[in-house]
Write a protein that holds these residues in place. Structure first.
Motif, PDB file in Angstrom:
ATOM      1  N   THR A  97       5.801   3.261  17.071  1.00  0.00           N
ATOM      2  CA  THR A  97       5.310   3.832  18.327  1.00  0.00           C
ATOM      3  C   THR A  97       4.502   2.798  19.083  1.00  0.00           C
ATOM      4  N   SER A  98       4.168   3.102  20.305  1.00  0.00           N
ATOM      5  CA  SER A  98       3.335   2.228  21.135  1.00  0.00           C
ATOM      6  C   SER A  98       1.907   2.746  21.065  1.00  0.00           C
ATOM      7  N   ASN A  99       1.036   2.020  20.356  1.00  0.00           N
ATOM      8  CA  ASN A  99      -0.300   2.547  20.092  1.00  0.00           C
ATOM      9  C   ASN A  99      -1.309   1.411  19.978  1.00  0.00           C
ATOM     10  N   ILE A 102      -4.281   1.474  15.511  1.00  0.00           N
ATOM     11  CA  ILE A 102      -3.397   1.813  14.399  1.00  0.00           C
ATOM     12  C   ILE A 102      -4.096   2.711  13.369  1.00  0.00           C
ATOM     13  N   ASP A 103      -5.259   2.308  12.897  1.00  0.00           N
ATOM     14  CA  ASP A 103      -5.894   3.061  11.812  1.00  0.00           C
ATOM     15  C   ASP A 103      -6.349   4.439  12.278  1.00  0.00           C
ATOM     16  N   TRP A 104      -6.953   4.517  13.463  1.00  0.00           N
ATOM     17  CA  TRP A 104      -7.308   5.834  14.016  1.00  0.00           C
ATOM     18  C   TRP A 104      -6.085   6.750  14.020  1.00  0.00           C
ATOM     19  N   SER A 105      -4.989   6.195  14.518  1.00  0.00           N
ATOM     20  CA  SER A 105      -3.813   7.029  14.739  1.00  0.00           C
ATOM     21  C   SER A 105      -3.154   7.453  13.428  1.00  0.00           C
ATOM     22  N   ARG A 106      -3.202   6.606  12.415  1.00  0.00           N
ATOM     23  CA  ARG A 106      -2.704   7.036  11.097  1.00  0.00           C
ATOM     24  C   ARG A 106      -3.439   8.291  10.640  1.00  0.00           C
ATOM     25  N   GLY A 107      -4.752   8.288  10.801  1.00  0.00           N
ATOM     26  CA  GLY A 107      -5.531   9.455  10.413  1.00  0.00           C
ATOM     27  C   GLY A 107      -5.202  10.676  11.241  1.00  0.00           C
ATOM     28  N   ASP A 108      -5.014  10.473  12.552  1.00  0.00           N
ATOM     29  CA  ASP A 108      -4.682  11.597  13.424  1.00  0.00           C
ATOM     30  C   ASP A 108      -3.324  12.199  13.073  1.00  0.00           C
ATOM     31  N   VAL A 109      -2.340  11.336  12.814  1.00  0.00           N
ATOM     32  CA  VAL A 109      -1.011  11.823  12.441  1.00  0.00           C
ATOM     33  C   VAL A 109      -1.073  12.594  11.134  1.00  0.00           C
ATOM     34  N   ALA A 110      -1.788  12.045  10.156  1.00  0.00           N
ATOM     35  CA  ALA A 110      -1.899  12.715   8.859  1.00  0.00           C
ATOM     36  C   ALA A 110      -2.556  14.086   8.991  1.00  0.00           C
ATOM     37  N   THR A 111      -3.625  14.159   9.771  1.00  0.00           N
ATOM     38  CA  THR A 111      -4.313  15.438   9.956  1.00  0.00           C
ATOM     39  C   THR A 111      -3.419  16.450  10.659  1.00  0.00           C
ATOM     40  N   THR A 112      -2.728  15.992  11.693  1.00  0.00           N
ATOM     41  CA  THR A 112      -1.869  16.899  12.470  1.00  0.00           C
ATOM     42  C   THR A 112      -0.715  17.441  11.642  1.00  0.00           C
ATOM     43  N   GLY A 114      -0.600  17.492   8.290  1.00  0.00           N
ATOM     44  CA  GLY A 114      -1.034  18.044   7.012  1.00  0.00           C
ATOM     45  C   GLY A 114      -0.587  17.233   5.821  1.00  0.00           C
ATOM     46  N   ILE A 115      -0.555  15.896   5.959  1.00  0.00           N
ATOM     47  CA  ILE A 115      -0.176  15.036   4.842  1.00  0.00           C
ATOM     48  C   ILE A 115      -1.279  14.011   4.619  1.00  0.00           C
ATOM     49  N   ALA A 116      -1.201  13.291   3.494  1.00  0.00           N
ATOM     50  CA  ALA A 116      -2.213  12.289   3.182  1.00  0.00           C
ATOM     51  C   ALA A 116      -2.075  11.086   4.105  1.00  0.00           C
ATOM     52  N   LYS A 117      -3.202  10.503   4.466  1.00  0.00           N
ATOM     53  CA  LYS A 117      -3.179   9.328   5.341  1.00  0.00           C
ATOM     54  C   LYS A 117      -2.403   8.179   4.703  1.00  0.00           C
ATOM     55  N   ASP A 118      -2.481   8.057   3.375  1.00  0.00           N
ATOM     56  CA  ASP A 118      -1.751   6.995   2.691  1.00  0.00           C
ATOM     57  C   ASP A 118      -0.239   7.160   2.807  1.00  0.00           C
ATOM     58  N   ASN A 119       0.213   8.334   3.201  1.00  0.00           N
ATOM     59  CA  ASN A 119       1.650   8.574   3.375  1.00  0.00           C
ATOM     60  C   ASN A 119       2.129   8.292   4.798  1.00  0.00           C
ATOM     61  N   VAL A 120       1.259   7.765   5.635  1.00  0.00           N
ATOM     62  CA  VAL A 120       1.620   7.459   7.028  1.00  0.00           C
ATOM     63  C   VAL A 120       1.594   5.954   7.237  1.00  0.00           C
ATOM     64  N   ARG A 121       2.722   5.411   7.650  1.00  0.00           N
ATOM     65  CA  ARG A 121       2.809   4.008   8.052  1.00  0.00           C
ATOM     66  C   ARG A 121       3.103   3.987   9.541  1.00  0.00           C
ATOM     67  N   LEU A 122       2.213   3.375  10.298  1.00  0.00           N
ATOM     68  CA  LEU A 122       2.365   3.318  11.758  1.00  0.00           C
ATOM     69  C   LEU A 122       2.613   1.872  12.155  1.00  0.00           C
ATOM     70  N   VAL A 123       3.716   1.634  12.839  1.00  0.00           N
ATOM     71  CA  VAL A 123       4.122   0.285  13.215  1.00  0.00           C
ATOM     72  C   VAL A 123       4.126   0.180  14.738  1.00  0.00           C
ATOM     73  N   SER A 124       3.387  -0.802  15.262  1.00  0.00           N
ATOM     74  CA  SER A 124       3.313  -0.955  16.718  1.00  0.00           C
ATOM     75  C   SER A 124       3.313  -2.436  17.082  1.00  0.00           C
ATOM     76  N   PRO A 125       4.468  -3.112  16.937  1.00  0.00           N
ATOM     77  CA  PRO A 125       4.503  -4.545  17.251  1.00  0.00           C
ATOM     78  C   PRO A 125       4.399  -4.832  18.738  1.00  0.00           C
ATOM     79  N   TYR A 126       4.826  -3.899  19.578  1.00  0.00           N
ATOM     80  CA  TYR A 126       4.799  -4.098  21.027  1.00  0.00           C
ATOM     81  C   TYR A 126       4.181  -2.868  21.683  1.00  0.00           C
ATOM     82  N   ILE A 127       3.025  -3.052  22.289  1.00  0.00           N
ATOM     83  CA  ILE A 127       2.353  -1.929  22.941  1.00  0.00           C
ATOM     84  C   ILE A 127       2.865  -1.740  24.362  1.00  0.00           C
ATOM     85  N   GLY A 128       3.208  -2.858  25.031  1.00  0.00           N
ATOM     86  CA  GLY A 128       3.529  -2.741  26.448  1.00  0.00           C
ATOM     87  C   GLY A 128       2.259  -2.434  27.214  1.00  0.00           C
ATOM     88  N   GLY A 129       2.333  -1.617  28.224  1.00  0.00           N
ATOM     89  CA  GLY A 129       1.140  -1.219  28.978  1.00  0.00           C
ATOM     90  C   GLY A 129       0.387  -0.146  28.223  1.00  0.00           C
TER      91      GLY A 129
END
Length: 352
Positions: A97-99, A102-112, A114-129
């Motif tokens: 995703t474009s973000n 990264i670490d904030w968003s991993r936690g937000d995704v996990a909370t939303t 209902g899974i463990a934060k360690d089970n979320v890998r967020l990759v954002s090589p290109y943010i763009g604007g």
């Protein structure tokens, strides 16, 4: 409301158009000026600040300015839209995703989800604007993850332009009243900056008066921030929250006051430079070189050779002039860290 997952974009769009949504009409609040009277002090912000007796000093000042400035709602409108690809491997989610955070968003995704934060890998090589509009996880990322989990396959989702304006953050409109009182020689004796903005219930204000607390001297001063509830998309960070509309209003007011005083705008600012926090004079700045910056800029840009009278130079039907403004970004101090690893073969990896 919903997301449709299909093999092709055309299939998904056609299927989405078949979804019927019933809406009930209710009275909403969308106009900041109309909601201004009901605005209140924000809970989590220093709403009112000051020093001395602003009202008495302003009333006694021989030269005064009392002006109101407004700024509209602003949408980020970045070229690169919010877009995500989600893929599940068992309970582990990978989200491209474009973000910006990264670490904030991993936690937000996990909370939303209902899974463990360690089970979320967020990759954002290109943010763009980004500009603050991609600080947080938005609907595209969550809906892609839900869709991928439902169909058992990777899902790609991109927000269309109308949804970006309506489902992501924006810079709220502001109403700002600035009052300046000064002696005839340009010394500011009274300074006041009041600002109103709106947000969803539980939201926060556009901190437009924050910079006015520190930029110029003035023994008697006040700032006030008020927040109204509006039924508009979330107001949040956009290319410096608060600073952009706040500095705009402050610097226009300084220019208009300089004109009233028949003073050069740079000279007016220099006469009211300060080496201490104006609200807390016992607190000195460790370094502040605004005066040197203004003088150097004036020299480099040929300020002394300009025609100082406003609206006195034309290029055909266009009015042409040379102006100046000061600005600064007051930011948070927080701990930061980096990790450096020397790998076999002499390669060094640096992570921040």
């Amino acid at each position: 409301v919903a997301v449709v997952v299909a093999e092709t974009f055309e299939q998904a769009r056609a299927a989405a158009q078949l979804v019927k949504v019933d809406c009930s009409r209710e009275t909403g609040a969308y106009d900041l000026d109309k909601a201004r009277a009901g605005a209140v002090k924000p809970k989590d912000e220093p709403a009112d600040t000051g020093a001395g007796d602003f009202h008495a000093a302003f009333a006694a000042a021989p030269v005064t300015l009392d002006a109101t400035y407004t700024t509209p709602d602003h949408s980020h409108a970045m070229m690169e839209p919010h877009a995500s690809i989600a893929a599940w491997e068992g309970e582990r989610l990978t989200l491209w995703t474009s973000n910006q955070m990264i670490d904030w968003s991993r936690g937000d995704v996990a909370t939303t989800l209902g899974i463990a934060k360690d089970n979320v890998r967020l990759v954002s090589p290109y943010i763009g604007g980004g500009f603050g509009g991609k600080l947080f996880v938005r609907a595209d990322a969550i809906l892609a993850a839900l869709g991928a989990r439902q169909v058992g396959r990777p899902v790609k989702l991109m927000l269309p332009r109308p949804a970006i304006a309506n489902n992501t953050t924006h810079r709220p409109a502001t109403i700002q009243r600035i009052r300046i009182g000064a002696e005839a020689d340009g010394t500011i004796t009274a300074f006041g900056h009041e600002t109103w903005s709106g947000d969803l219930p539980g939201g926060g204000p556009e901190t437009a008066a924050a910079q006015s607390r520190l930029l110029y001297a003035g023994a008697n001063r006040m700032t006030a921030t008020r927040l109204a509830v509006l039924d508009l998309p979330e107001g949040n960070a956009m290319r410096a929250p608060g600073e952009a509309p706040g500095m705009m209003a402050l610097e226009i007011a300084m220019d208009e006051m300089a004109e009233k005083l028949s003073l050069d705008p740079i000279e007016f600012r220099i006469r009211n430079d300060t080496q201490v926090d104006p609200e807390h004079p016992e607190r000195a700045f460790s370094q502040r070189q605004l005066t040197a910056c203004l003088r150097d800029g004036a020299k480099r840009f040929g300020w002394s050779g300009r025609k100082a009278t406003p609206a006195s130079v034309r290029d055909g039907r266009w009015l042409v002039g040379i102006g100046m403004a000061a600005a600064f970004r007051n930011n948070l101090n927080m701990r930061s860290a980096a990790r450096v690893a020397l790998e076999p073969g002499g390669r060094i990896s640096v992570e921040t």
